[in-house]
Design a protein around this motif. Sequence first.
Motif, PDB file in Angstrom:
ATOM      1  N   VAL A 160       0.823  -1.216   0.000  1.00  0.00           N
ATOM      2  CA  VAL A 160       0.000   0.000   0.000  1.00  0.00           C
ATOM      3  C   VAL A 160       0.857   1.266   0.000  1.00  0.00           C
ATOM      4  CG1 VAL A 160      -1.914  -1.169   1.144  1.00  0.00           C
ATOM      5  CG2 VAL A 160      -0.222   0.033   2.527  1.00  0.00           C
ATOM      6  N   GLY A 161       2.168   1.092   0.229  1.00  0.00           N
ATOM      7  CA  GLY A 161       3.066   2.237   0.214  1.00  0.00           C
ATOM      8  C   GLY A 161       2.895   3.171   1.396  1.00  0.00           C
ATOM      9  N   GLN A 162       2.418   2.620   2.521  1.00  0.00           N
ATOM     10  CA  GLN A 162       2.190   3.447   3.698  1.00  0.00           C
ATOM     11  C   GLN A 162       2.572   2.672   4.956  1.00  0.00           C
ATOM     12  OE1 GLN A 162       1.054   6.564   3.777  1.00  0.00           O
ATOM     13  NE2 GLN A 162       0.463   6.801   1.622  1.00  0.00           N
ATOM     14  N   LYS A 163       3.075   3.388   5.948  1.00  0.00           N
ATOM     15  CA  LYS A 163       3.216   2.824   7.274  1.00  0.00           C
ATOM     16  C   LYS A 163       1.826   2.728   7.899  1.00  0.00           C
ATOM     17  CE  LYS A 163       7.738   2.480   7.663  1.00  0.00           C
ATOM     18  NZ  LYS A 163       8.426   1.184   7.868  1.00  0.00           N
ATOM     19  N   LEU A 164       1.579   1.643   8.634  1.00  0.00           N
ATOM     20  CA  LEU A 164       0.254   1.421   9.195  1.00  0.00           C
ATOM     21  C   LEU A 164       0.209   1.545  10.711  1.00  0.00           C
ATOM     22  CD1 LEU A 164      -0.699  -1.678   7.023  1.00  0.00           C
ATOM     23  CD2 LEU A 164      -1.328   0.717   6.638  1.00  0.00           C
ATOM     24  N   LEU A 165       1.372   1.446  11.352  1.00  0.00           N
ATOM     25  CA  LEU A 165       1.427   1.479  12.812  1.00  0.00           C
ATOM     26  C   LEU A 165       2.073   2.762  13.307  1.00  0.00           C
ATOM     27  CD1 LEU A 165       2.578  -2.178  13.619  1.00  0.00           C
ATOM     28  CD2 LEU A 165       0.248  -1.296  13.362  1.00  0.00           C
ATOM     29  N   ALA A 166       1.452   3.358  14.340  1.00  0.00           N
ATOM     30  CA  ALA A 166       2.064   4.518  14.981  1.00  0.00           C
ATOM     31  C   ALA A 166       3.134   4.072  15.954  1.00  0.00           C
ATOM     32  CB  ALA A 166       0.991   5.337  15.705  1.00  0.00           C
ATOM     33  N   ARG A 167       2.978   2.839  16.496  1.00  0.00           N
ATOM     34  CA  ARG A 167       3.971   2.270  17.393  1.00  0.00           C
ATOM     35  C   ARG A 167       3.846   0.754  17.368  1.00  0.00           C
ATOM     36  NH1 ARG A 167       1.747   1.250  22.621  1.00  0.00           N
ATOM     37  NH2 ARG A 167       3.810   1.480  23.544  1.00  0.00           N
ATOM     38  N   ASN A 168       4.961   0.066  17.571  1.00  0.00           N
ATOM     39  CA  ASN A 168       4.985  -1.392  17.516  1.00  0.00           C
ATOM     40  C   ASN A 168       4.869  -2.053  18.895  1.00  0.00           C
ATOM     41  OD1 ASN A 168       5.295  -1.536  14.729  1.00  0.00           O
ATOM     42  ND2 ASN A 168       7.507  -1.281  14.874  1.00  0.00           N
ATOM     43  N   GLY A 169       4.862  -1.238  19.947  1.00  0.00           N
ATOM     44  CA  GLY A 169       4.810  -1.811  21.295  1.00  0.00           C
ATOM     45  C   GLY A 169       3.430  -2.327  21.644  1.00  0.00           C
ATOM     46  N   LEU A 170       3.249  -2.631  22.930  1.00  0.00           N
ATOM     47  CA  LEU A 170       1.956  -3.114  23.401  1.00  0.00           C
ATOM     48  C   LEU A 170       1.249  -2.008  24.174  1.00  0.00           C
ATOM     49  CD1 LEU A 170       2.914  -6.711  24.598  1.00  0.00           C
ATOM     50  CD2 LEU A 170       1.706  -6.052  22.511  1.00  0.00           C
ATOM     51  N   PRO A 171      -0.026  -1.717  23.889  1.00  0.00           N
ATOM     52  CA  PRO A 171      -0.777  -2.339  22.808  1.00  0.00           C
ATOM     53  C   PRO A 171      -0.407  -1.756  21.446  1.00  0.00           C
ATOM     54  CG  PRO A 171      -2.118  -0.687  23.858  1.00  0.00           C
ATOM     55  CD  PRO A 171      -0.834  -0.760  24.652  1.00  0.00           C
TER      56      PRO A 171
END
Length: 286
Positions: free
Chosen positions: A46-57
């Motif tokens: 999709v050419g986009q980052k999807l997560l603002a952060r990879n931590g939990l949650p």
Amino acid sequence: MRNLPTDLLRTFVTVVDSGGFTAAAQQLGRSQPAISLQLKRLQDLVGQKLLARNGLPIELNSQGQLLYQYAKQILALNDQALAQFETTAIIGKIHFGIPSEFATTLLPKIVGRFVRAYPNITLEVTSALSKELLADQKRGQFDLILALHDDPASAGANLVKEEELVWVGNGRENLEQLPQLPLIVAPDGCVYRGRALRSLQASGQPWRVVYTNPDWSGITAAIDEGLGVTPLAKSTVPENLKILKAGGALPELGRVGVSLTRPRGRHTEATQLLADFVSASLTLTR
């Protein structure tokens, strides 16, 4: 023309719904690196980052939130289409008995997946105390019963797991300053209530029941308002409440058993499928 592979979308949705890569890997039967690789492939596609952060949650950014909504719709249509062509569709109605706190925390995790996989199976859910669900005059009404046991060994071959009991409050209590521990509990016959009272008596801790309610939503509302504390299976603690550290006014509570029972004559294929779903979900919760 590019296409969005449904396997990548399903991984993405599972990561979001389960709250992390490890939980998603367990649900999908893949390794955590494989889950991470699939999410990277989807982001590249999709050419986009999807997560603002990879931590939990897990936290989605605005693009991730948008794709998540599309992914849910695409997967729902995919599953519905396949179900229409399923020549061995399983049809049935299951009356499921379950304690209310598990209905609140467990059912949302399994009902959606179960209904999508088996759209011709109807679930009828009844929530009550385990004692009531297992009573001779009622147990015959159910196809499957999830229940708590004060002694895990008493569940016999129906035991699915043992649950740690914890004290739960709103996190703003000052219990050491109170002459008596304020308890919020279900009526007599509740496994949690019995364990709490015996543990308090054994420790010599003064206590008083300040609120009794058979309804789980009523109990959680009273706790959230700061009326007192309650014992609860650790995996069923809702996000708005806090696990309180045992010690001082709060004695250790030990463990209880969780069982899945199918009354005699109720061993249908549909019931077995639901039992497998529930058992797997219980095993994944901590």
